[in-house]
Design an enzyme around this catalytic site. Structure first.
Site, PDB file in Angstrom:
ATOM      1  N   ASP A 140       0.818  -1.205   0.000  1.00  0.00           N
ATOM      2  CA  ASP A 140       0.000   0.000   0.000  1.00  0.00           C
ATOM      3  C   ASP A 140       0.857   1.263   0.000  1.00  0.00           C
ATOM      4  O   ASP A 140       1.788   1.391   0.810  1.00  0.00           O
ATOM      5  CB  ASP A 140      -0.899  -0.019   1.241  1.00  0.00           C
ATOM      6  CG  ASP A 140      -1.813   1.182   1.326  1.00  0.00           C
ATOM      7  OD1 ASP A 140      -2.758   1.267   0.524  1.00  0.00           O
ATOM      8  OD2 ASP A 140      -1.574   2.040   2.210  1.00  0.00           O
ATOM      9  N   GLU A 161       1.400  -0.136  -4.923  1.00  0.00           N
ATOM     10  CA  GLU A 161       0.630   1.091  -5.128  1.00  0.00           C
ATOM     11  C   GLU A 161       1.619   2.229  -4.962  1.00  0.00           C
ATOM     12  O   GLU A 161       2.227   2.365  -3.895  1.00  0.00           O
ATOM     13  CB  GLU A 161      -0.508   1.232  -4.124  1.00  0.00           C
ATOM     14  CG  GLU A 161      -1.297   2.521  -4.359  1.00  0.00           C
ATOM     15  CD  GLU A 161      -2.219   2.905  -3.212  1.00  0.00           C
ATOM     16  OE1 GLU A 161      -3.166   3.675  -3.458  1.00  0.00           O
ATOM     17  OE2 GLU A 161      -1.987   2.459  -2.074  1.00  0.00           O
TER      18      GLU A 161
END
Length: 565
Positions: free
Chosen positions: A251, A283
C-alpha cells in the site's frame, strides 16, 4: 541479525524479543506465571526465554503504568491493547502441490473479510468465484486494528490476524481451500504507517520513525534502520511462508519514500522463495517505472487507468480527477498504449509538480487496471459504485475494456454481480478519536464541489456508526444475473484468446477516434495483434466491422475487440 516476535524452542520454552532502544528495562509478563526480566543488548534488543506453549498469553511491561502487546504478535486476545498469544505456525495443508499461477493468468477480485463474514464467509464464496473465471482473490488487510471493525488501513499490529475475522488457522484454511480450487490468494499489506489506536512503538522505540519526514499519518517509518527493515521484510515473508499467500500488494509505497528499501525487500523475498510463483505489486503515486523490472515488482496498480475512465464515464472533474479532465480520450489512448498517463508531466492536482517516469517500454502486464477498488469507492464521501454514477451501456463497454485489455484486471467485490451497495469508510473508534476521525473525514471533502457546503458535508456518514459498516456489505444488484453472465462471458474470452498470448504484450498504437473514443492495438506473444475500439461518448459512432481478424466480442456501438493472427 535479530528477528522480531516469539520463537518456539525445544520443549515448552519460547524465546521472546522486543526492540526497545528508548528503555533501560523491560519485563516479560506471562498470564498466570511469574514475570521475567528481559536482557538488553547494546542495540536495544531485549530477550527472554520462558515456559510458554501455543495458546500462552504474554505482554511486555515498560513501567508501572504502561504494559504493551508484542508489536510482532501473531494473535491478540482482547484486542490491540490486550494480551499477545503464542501460536504454533504448523498446519496440515491439503493443497501440498500448489506452487501458484503465472502472473499473466491473473484476474483479481478484491475482497474485505469484515463485510463478507470473516475468513469463513470468504471461504464459502470461493467455489462460485473460481467458477466465474476469476483466478485470484486479493484480501484487503487482515492484520489487527483498534475496535471490532475497520475498512482495512488503520492496522497497528502487522503480524497479528484480526480477531473479528477469525483465527490464524481459519485464514490458512481459506488459503488452502482457494488453492484446491485453483485460486491464488493475494494480500494487501500496509508498511507506510500505523493506525491511530493501539500503536505503542513511540513509547519505547522512537527510532522506528523519522519525525522530520512528514506523511499524512505523521513521521515516516524509518525503513533505513535495520530493526525496522527486518520488521517489515520478515512480516512479508511470514504471510508468504506461514500462510502460503501467493502475492502481496504494498500500500502507498510513495509514503515510505525509500526506493532502496523497496528494492532490497523484493530481492530478499525472491531469494527466499525461488520455487514458487510469488507476485509483488505496488501502489505508488509516483508512477515509478524503474521499480517494475524483472526480479523486482511484477506490476503497479494503475490509478491512471481508473481515473481517466472515471472522468469519461461520469463527467466528474473535481479534486484528483482534475488531472484527467483535459483531453481525456487522448489520455486514455496513452494509458492503453504505454501504461502510465503521467510519465513526468506536471500534475495540476500536485501543484504542477512532475509525476511519473516513462513506461512505454514496459509490458502491458506491468499494470493492474481497475474500474473500482476500495480506494476509489471507499474514499468517496457516500461510497457510491460506478453503477450509480454512469449508465448501463457505458459501464458494460468499460467492463469489456478492462477484461479484454492486456493489463492485469482487478475487480472489486460485488462488481461482478451489479451490486449498488456502497462501500463506505468505516471504523470503530471512540471518544475524542472518534470525533476527530468523523470531523476530519468531512473536512477532507470540502475540496469536492458537491460538498463545498457545510450542510452537505454533515450528511457524510459517520465512520464509527455501526450502520455505516452494515451498509457496506455488498448485496447483489437487481440485474445480478445479467452482470454475472457478462463477466463469465468476458472472462471466458480472456482465458481463451488473451491469456495464452499475454506474456510480453506491448502497445503498438492508440489513436483518438472521437471526443470519447479510442482505437488501440497491441502485439502479443505469438505475433498476433489485439485491436480494441471503445466509444464512451454521448452519441457513439458505429464501431464498424472493417477491422482485420476475428471479432471476439462486441458491445453495441461502444466496444469491439479483434484478434488478428
Amino acid at each position: 541479525m535479530t528477528h522480531w516476535g516469539p520463537e518456539l524452542r525445544e520443549g515448552a520454552d519460547t524465546r521472546f524479543r522486543l526492540w526497545a532502544p528508548d528503555r533501560d528495562a523491560v519485563t516479560l509478563e506471562i498470564d498466570g506465571a511469574p514475570s521475567v526480566p528481559m536482557t538488553r543488548d547494546g542495540d536495544g534488543w531485549f530477550t527472554a526465554e520462558a515456559a510458554a506453549v501455543p495458546g500462552t498469553r504474554y505482554r511486555f511491561r515498560l513501567d508501572a503504568d504502561l504494559v504493551v502487546p508484542d508489536p510482532a504478535s501473531r494473535l491478540q486476545s482482547g484486542g490491540v491493547h490486550g494480551w499477545s498469544v503464542v501460536i504454533d505456525p504448523a498446519f496440515a495443508w491439503s493443497a501440498t502441490e500448489w506452487r501458484g499461477r503465472l502472473w499473466e493468468e491473473t484476474v483479481l477480485l478484491e475482497v474485505h473479510a469484515g463485510v463478507l463474514g470473516g475468513f469463513a464467509g470468504i471461504r464459502d464464496r470461493l467455489p462460485a468465484i473460481a467458477a466465474s473465471g476469476i483466478t485470484a482473490i486479493e484480501l484487503m488487510p487482515v492484520n489487527a486494528f483498534g475496535g471490532t471493525r475497520n475498512w482495512g488501513y488503520d492496522g497497528v499490529l502487522p503480524y497479528a490476524v484480526a480477531e473479528p475475522y477469525g483465527s490464524p488457522a481459519e485464514l490458512k484454511t481459506l488459503v488452502d481451500t482457494a488453492h484446491g480450487l485453483g485460486l491464488s490468494v493475494f494480500l494487501d499489506v500496509v508498511y507506510n504507517h500505523f493506525g491511530p489506536d493501539g500503536n505503542y512503538l513511540n513509547a519505547y522505540a522512537g527510532a522506528f520513525f523519522h519525525p522530520e519526514v512528514d506523511t499524512p499519518w505523521g513521521g515516516a517509518v524509518a525503513v533505513d534502520a535495520d530493526p525496522v527493515h527486518r520488521f517489515f521484510v520478515d512480516n512479508a515473508l511470514m504471510w508468504l511462508r506461514d500462510y502460503r499467500i501467493d502475492g502481496l500488494r504494498f500500500d502507498a509505497v510513495h509514503a515510505i519514500a525509500n526506493d532502496g528499501f523497496l528494492d532490497r525487500m523484493a530481492h530478499e523475498i525472491r531469494a527466499a522463495l525461488p520455487e514458487r510463483h510469488i507476485h509483488l505489486v505496488l501502489e505508488n503515486e509516483k508512477n515509478d517505472a524503474e521499480r517494475l523490472t524483472p526480479g523486482g515488482y511484477d506490476a503497479q496498480w494503475n490509478d491512471d487507468f481508473h481515473n481517466v475512465l472515471h472522468v469519461l464515464l461520469t463527467g466528474e472533474t473535481s479534486a484528483y480527477y482534475s488531472d484527467f479532465a483535459d483531453r481525456p480520450a487522448e489520455r486514455l489512448a496513452r494509458c492503453l498504449k504505454e501504461g502510465f498517463i503521467y510519465q513526468g508531466e506536471g500534475s495540476p492536482n500536485h501543484d504542477g509538480a512532475p509525476r511519473g517516469k516513462p513506461s512505454a517500454d514496459l509490458p502491458s502486464t506491468a499494470f493492474v487496471a481497475f474500474l473500482q477498488n476500495h480506494d476509489q469507492v471507499g474514499n468517496r464521501a457516500m461510497g457510491e459504485r460506478l453503477i450509480r454514477l454512469t449508465d448501463r451501456e457505458r459501464l458494460r463497454a468499460a467492463t469489456a475494456l478492462l477484461l479484454l485489455g492486456p493489463q492485469i484486471p482487478l475487480l472489486f467485490m460485488g462488481e461482478d454481480e451489479g451490486s449498488d451497495s456502497p462501500f463506505l469508510f468505516f471504523t470503530d473508534f471512540h471518544d475524542d478519536l472518534a470525533d476527530a476521525v468523523r470531523e476530519g473525514r468531512r473536512r477532507e471533502f470540502a475540496k469536492f464541489d458537491a460538498f463545498a457546503d457545510p450542510e452537505a458535508r454533515a450528511r457524510i456518514p459517520d465512520p464509527n456508526a455501526v450502520a455505516t459498516f452494515e451498509a457496506s456489505v455488498p448485496e447483489p444488484g437487481q440485474a445480478a444475473g445479467e452482470w454475472r453472465a457478462l463477466y463469465r462471458q468476458l472472462l471466458g474470452l480472456r482465458h481463451a484468446h488473451i491469456v495464452p498470448r499475454l506474456q510480453g504484450t506491448t502497445g503498438l498504437s492508440a489513436d483518438v477516434t472521437g471526443a470519447a473514443a479510442v482505437k488501440a492495438r497491441w502485439r502479443m506473444a505469438d505475433g498476433a495483434i489485439l485491436t480494441i475500439r471503445i466509444d464512451l461518448g454521448d452519441t457513439p459512432a458505429a464501431i464498424g466491422g472493417n477491422e482485420q481478424g476475428e471479432l471476439i466480442f462486441r458491445e453495441g456501438d461502444r466496444f469491439a475487440a479483434w484478434i488478428t493472427s
